[in-house]
Design a protein around this motif. Structure first.
Motif, PDB file in Angstrom:
ATOM      1  N   UNK A 110      36.363   8.029 -21.859  1.00  0.00           N
ATOM      2  CA  UNK A 110      37.465   8.651 -22.591  1.00  0.00           C
ATOM      3  C   UNK A 110      37.398  10.166 -22.513  1.00  0.00           C
ATOM      4  N   UNK A 111      36.372  10.772 -23.129  1.00  0.00           N
ATOM      5  CA  UNK A 111      36.299  12.230 -23.259  1.00  0.00           C
ATOM      6  C   UNK A 111      35.552  12.913 -22.122  1.00  0.00           C
ATOM      7  N   UNK A 112      34.897  12.141 -21.250  1.00  0.00           N
ATOM      8  CA  UNK A 112      34.166  12.741 -20.137  1.00  0.00           C
ATOM      9  C   UNK A 112      35.091  13.230 -19.041  1.00  0.00           C
ATOM     10  N   UNK A 113      34.533  13.941 -18.090  1.00  0.00           N
ATOM     11  CA  UNK A 113      35.330  14.438 -16.960  1.00  0.00           C
ATOM     12  C   UNK A 113      35.865  13.258 -16.152  1.00  0.00           C
ATOM     13  N   UNK A 114      37.174  13.283 -15.911  1.00  0.00           N
ATOM     14  CA  UNK A 114      37.813  12.173 -15.221  1.00  0.00           C
ATOM     15  C   UNK A 114      38.150  11.014 -16.130  1.00  0.00           C
ATOM     16  N   UNK A 115      37.891  11.155 -17.448  1.00  0.00           N
ATOM     17  CA  UNK A 115      38.189  10.086 -18.384  1.00  0.00           C
ATOM     18  C   UNK A 115      39.674   9.956 -18.667  1.00  0.00           C
ATOM     19  N   UNK A 116      40.019   8.895 -19.380  1.00  0.00           N
ATOM     20  CA  UNK A 116      41.449   8.641 -19.587  1.00  0.00           C
ATOM     21  C   UNK A 116      42.113   9.664 -20.507  1.00  0.00           C
ATOM     22  N   UNK A 117      41.336  10.376 -21.335  1.00  0.00           N
ATOM     23  CA  UNK A 117      41.939  11.424 -22.154  1.00  0.00           C
ATOM     24  C   UNK A 117      42.255  12.667 -21.325  1.00  0.00           C
ATOM     25  N   UNK A 118      41.479  12.916 -20.300  1.00  0.00           N
ATOM     26  CA  UNK A 118      41.803  14.027 -19.406  1.00  0.00           C
ATOM     27  C   UNK A 118      43.126  13.740 -18.698  1.00  0.00           C
ATOM     28  N   UNK A 119      43.371  12.488 -18.395  1.00  0.00           N
ATOM     29  CA  UNK A 119      44.658  12.113 -17.792  1.00  0.00           C
ATOM     30  C   UNK A 119      45.818  12.404 -18.736  1.00  0.00           C
ATOM     31  N   UNK A 120      45.555  12.393 -20.042  1.00  0.00           N
ATOM     32  CA  UNK A 120      46.580  12.691 -21.037  1.00  0.00           C
ATOM     33  C   UNK A 120      46.718  14.191 -21.297  1.00  0.00           C
ATOM     34  N   UNK A 121      45.810  14.998 -20.742  1.00  0.00           N
ATOM     35  CA  UNK A 121      45.914  16.441 -20.915  1.00  0.00           C
ATOM     36  C   UNK A 121      44.783  17.071 -21.692  1.00  0.00           C
ATOM     37  N   UNK A 122      43.836  16.267 -22.212  1.00  0.00           N
ATOM     38  CA  UNK A 122      42.684  16.839 -22.898  1.00  0.00           C
ATOM     39  C   UNK A 122      41.764  17.509 -21.886  1.00  0.00           C
TER      40      UNK A 122
END
Length: 355
Positions: free
Chosen positions: A317-329
């Protein structure tokens, strides 16, 4: 507008949290059927994405996530411990000392602060709009309700167009759509944009030295003559407004920019463009951290709460390449993320903020 994600649990199940004991903790044999998080519109899409994954993988009741603005979410969070209060407050700025004190007064004595990543505040226009390269002081001089006038006075802001503020900016009316007072994005815009901008204006900077309270009031009071327009907690609505209102600008979180690059563009500040690298390293002036606040008294009472927090900070989720980065985090550096995981695992209560 309050947006609510109800992936499952009924309202009755959500109110089944155990009654609270005199020690401020949760007691008794009942438990809420689902996690409840409320607060920042910027954190909302990240929290809902975690909620979706948690609901799919845990087999338990799905979390409920509400977008109330940072101030509204923390206010609800701090009302007490028990079934009518959220487990988590989502925030796009740190909790204030006054909010912490409200929590303590109402029996929320142990609060766990967790940083989940970074975001930036952007000033955007429609893709076909004029280009701006703002200087930080332009924000104060264009959007403050009062600006320096003659003989050391402060007067109602007379600027009608941006080139009246700075000759290098377009001859375009000042019309900016932004978040309301309950929003953490607005708080951060005032702290990161308006206040530093005011300090670059000699007359305002001099006032800071002689009357700090008056200076802060001037720096934090936006125009009320139509140049600044409060646009609710829905950042997507601001994005849509830019495409419908030629010549307007909008203030919202970077994650919403990333999701709408086909229709809007971000303007630079002091020559720096907002992107993942400039926000993470702090070179973009309007960079900020994002948080969730967890009510420790609800851990072990609200089923899955600790696991939900762990999912929020997981590598996927919060790691690099995680799904939250895909959301803009924008992810935390690895060492910082490890530190936040340790704090979440231990449920270490935060100290009272300095201000």
């Amino acid at each position: 507008m309050i947006r609510t994600l109800k992936l499952a649990a009924s309202a009755a199940a959500l109110l089944a949290l155990a009654a609270c004991g005199d020690n401020g903790g949760a007691a008794g044999g009942g438990a809420r059927a689902g996690i409840w998080a409320a607060g920042s519109s910027t954190v909302f899409p990240f929290s809902t994405r975690v909620a979706e994954t948690f609901a799919r993988t845990s087999g338990g009741a799905a979390p409920r996530v509400e977008s109330l603005g940072t101030g509204g979410g923390i206010q609800a969070f701090c009302q007490g411990v028990g079934p009518t209060t959220p487990d988590i407050a989502n925030a796009s700025r740190p909790m204030k000392a006054s909010e912490f004190d409200l929590c303590q007064k109402n029996g929320v004595t142990e609060i766990v602060e967790i940083k989940i990543g970074f975001d930036g505040i952007v000033i955007a226009t429609a893709r076909n709009g004029n280009g701006f390269n703002f200087e930080l002081n332009d924000l104060y001089e264009g959007l403050a309700k009062e600006v320096p006038g003659p003989n050391g006075t402060f007067i109602a802001n007379p600027a009608k167009t941006w080139n009246e503020v700075n000759a290098g900016l377009p001859n375009q009316r000042i019309q900016v759509y932004g978040p309301p007072p309950t929003s953490g994005t607005r708080d951060a815009f005032l702290e990161l944009g308006m206040t530093p901008g005011a300090k670059l204006v000699p007359a305002a900077a001099a006032l800071e030295k002689s009357d700090k309270d008056r200076f802060e009031a001037l720096a934090h009071t936006l125009r009320e003559d139509g140049a600044w327009i409060d646009s609710g907690e829905n950042d997507n609505a601001i994005v849509q407004t830019l495409t419908r209102t030629p010549g307007s600008l909008g203030v919202f979180g970077y994650s919403f920019l990333e999701q709408n690059l086909d229709t809007v563009k971000a303007e630079t500040i002091d020559g720096v463009e907002p992107n993942a690298d400039t926000i993470a390293d702090g070179s973009y002036p309007l960079s900020r951290s994002l948080y969730i606040y967890v009510k420790k008294a609800h851990v072990g009472v609200t089923p899955g709460l600790a696991q939900f927090v762990q999912e929020f900070l997981s590598e996927g989720a919060a790691g690099r390449g995680g799904y939250l980065q895909d959301r803009g985090l924008i992810p935390l550096p690895e060492a910082d993320l490890a530190a936040q995981r340790a704090a979440a695992q231990a449920m270490t209560p935060m100290q009272r903020p300095a201000s």
